[in-house]
Design an enzyme around this catalytic site. Structure first.
Site, mmCIF file in Angstrom:
data_model
loop_
_atom_site.group_PDB
_atom_site.id
_atom_site.type_symbol
_atom_site.label_atom_id
_atom_site.label_comp_id
_atom_site.label_asym_id
_atom_site.label_seq_id
_atom_site.Cartn_x
_atom_site.Cartn_y
_atom_site.Cartn_z
ATOM 1 N N GLY A 180 1.225 -0.831 -0.055
ATOM 2 C CA GLY A 180 0.252 0.130 -0.170
ATOM 3 C C GLY A 180 0.897 1.216 0.245
ATOM 4 C CE1 TYR A 225 -3.600 -14.160 0.504
ATOM 5 C CE2 TYR A 225 -5.625 -15.188 -1.752
ATOM 6 C CZ TYR A 225 -5.410 -14.449 0.178
ATOM 7 O OH TYR A 225 -6.159 -13.424 0.456
ATOM 8 C CG PHE A 237 -0.136 -16.654 -16.238
ATOM 9 C CD1 PHE A 237 1.558 -17.123 -16.769
ATOM 10 C CD2 PHE A 237 -0.245 -15.626 -15.894
ATOM 11 C CE1 PHE A 237 2.402 -16.747 -16.809
ATOM 12 C CE2 PHE A 237 1.091 -14.766 -15.364
ATOM 13 C CZ PHE A 237 1.943 -14.999 -15.470
ATOM 14 C CD GLU A 256 -4.764 -19.775 -13.963
ATOM 15 O OE1 GLU A 256 -5.854 -17.643 -14.108
ATOM 16 O OE2 GLU A 256 -4.227 -19.576 -15.147
#
Length: 335
Positions: free
Chosen positions: A38, A141, A202, A272
């Site tokens: 940030g 994550y 991708f 993915e």
């Protein structure tokens, strides 16, 4: 009734918009942010700013002092990248959350609004993604985000903490970190194209997503902390305008006036998720959620903002924790 509210990650993309929303409603807002993703320039001047990392117990205690509500947005939010930096991701997200939760409980915080991630759903056989579907995380994550959700449930049962879990889906817009090469595909596309470089896709680009303009998202994050029907619930927040990554690239090229460029296709990213978009029926029912910004209009607004800010060079990690099978775009640090 006005409140003293802590927003973690309030110098970041979504966090800074949320701070603006809460201040516009008359609340006193504290912001804690380590400025890793940030910028101080994002922080509303009416907010009380604390620079610090949530991994520090001292920082967390200072941040929650005098606070009755917490909106937790701070995270190293890098789904695919977390496969190659799992230790950093766990320390930043999971340990940081635990330190914050400990401080919040000891300080008698009453309401805790947590922004989770669509990545917790992983691959789903039935689309769109709904809150009652079992989680199937495919990266560190997402595993951490799913664990945090479970911990909120446990500590709510133990201490009576009122919590809401919000799951934003593919949010984009002004103040997105243009230096980040690992996430936020719209931002990456615009940043490259405005430098005269083609977007890099991708895989074959047929992945489907539904992108949500930030100003269609953060008002409902704010609202969740004041809506009793949202307590104890997981709620998707996201557009239902489904599109492919190929289509996103086409719109970006058109809105930037660079239809002379042609997308470049790179090998698929490891693990993915092919299709990721949600049903927002629950958000409509509980939060009166609605989106008002079509994808093309939102991209147009973001292009205008990036033109004003100027495109930026990507900031890559010096070295990923794991380099095997990492995308070549990352290991070669393509700009």
């Amino acid at each position: 009734m006005k409140h003293t509210i802590l927003v973690t990650g309030g110098a970041g993309f979504m966090g800074s918009h949320l701070v603006d929303q809460l201040i516009s409603e008359g609340h006193h807002v504290k912001v804690v942010d380590n400025l890793s993703g940030g910028y101080l320039s994002n922080v509303n001047p009416k907010a009380e700013f604390i620079k610090g990392d949530l991994q520090s117990a001292k920082v967390c205690r200072k941040a929650v002092e005098g606070v009755d509500m917490v909106y937790h947005l701070a995270a190293h939010a890098a789904e695919g990248q977390s496969l190659f930096c799992p230790v950093y991701n766990a320390k930043s997200n999971y340990i940081g959350f635990l330190q914050l939760l400990e401080a919040a409980i000891n300080s008698d915080v009453k309401v805790f609004v947590h922004t989770s991630s669509m990545s917790v759903y992983g691959h789903q056989k039935e689309m769109p993604m709904r809150e009652d579907q079992p989680y199937n995380p495919k990266d560190p994550y997402a595993v951490g985000k799913a664990a945090i959700e479970q911990l909120l449930l446990i500590y709510s049962e133990l201490f009576g903490l009122k919590y809401t879990i919000l799951i934003p889906h593919n949010v984009y817009g002004e103040r997105q970190n243009l230096n980040d090469p690992y996430r936020n595909v719209i931002s990456i596309f615009i940043n490259r194209v405005l430098q005269g470089k083609p977007p890099i896709i991708f895989g074959d680009g047929t992945q489907t997503r539904a992108f949500t303009y930030v100003r269609d998202c953060t008002p409902y994050i704010a609202k969740a902390g004041f809506t009793s029907e949202a307590f104890g619930e997981r709620i998707n927040i996201g557009s239902e305008e489904v599109t492919t990554i190929n289509e996103v690239a086409r719109i970006v090229l058109e809105e930037t006036g660079r239809t002379d460029l042609r997308p470049v296709h790179a090998p698929p990213r490891p693990m993915e998720v092919k299709h990721a978009y949600c049903s927002s029926e629950k958000a409509r029912r509980i939060l009166d959620y609605k989106t008002t910004t079509p994808l093309r209009i939102g991209i147009r607004k973001m292009v205008d903002w990036v033109r004003r800010e100027g495109p930026r060079s990507f900031k890559y990690w010096n070295r990923l924790e794991i380099t095997k099978k990492a995308p070549e775009v990352w290991t070669k640090k393509l700009q």
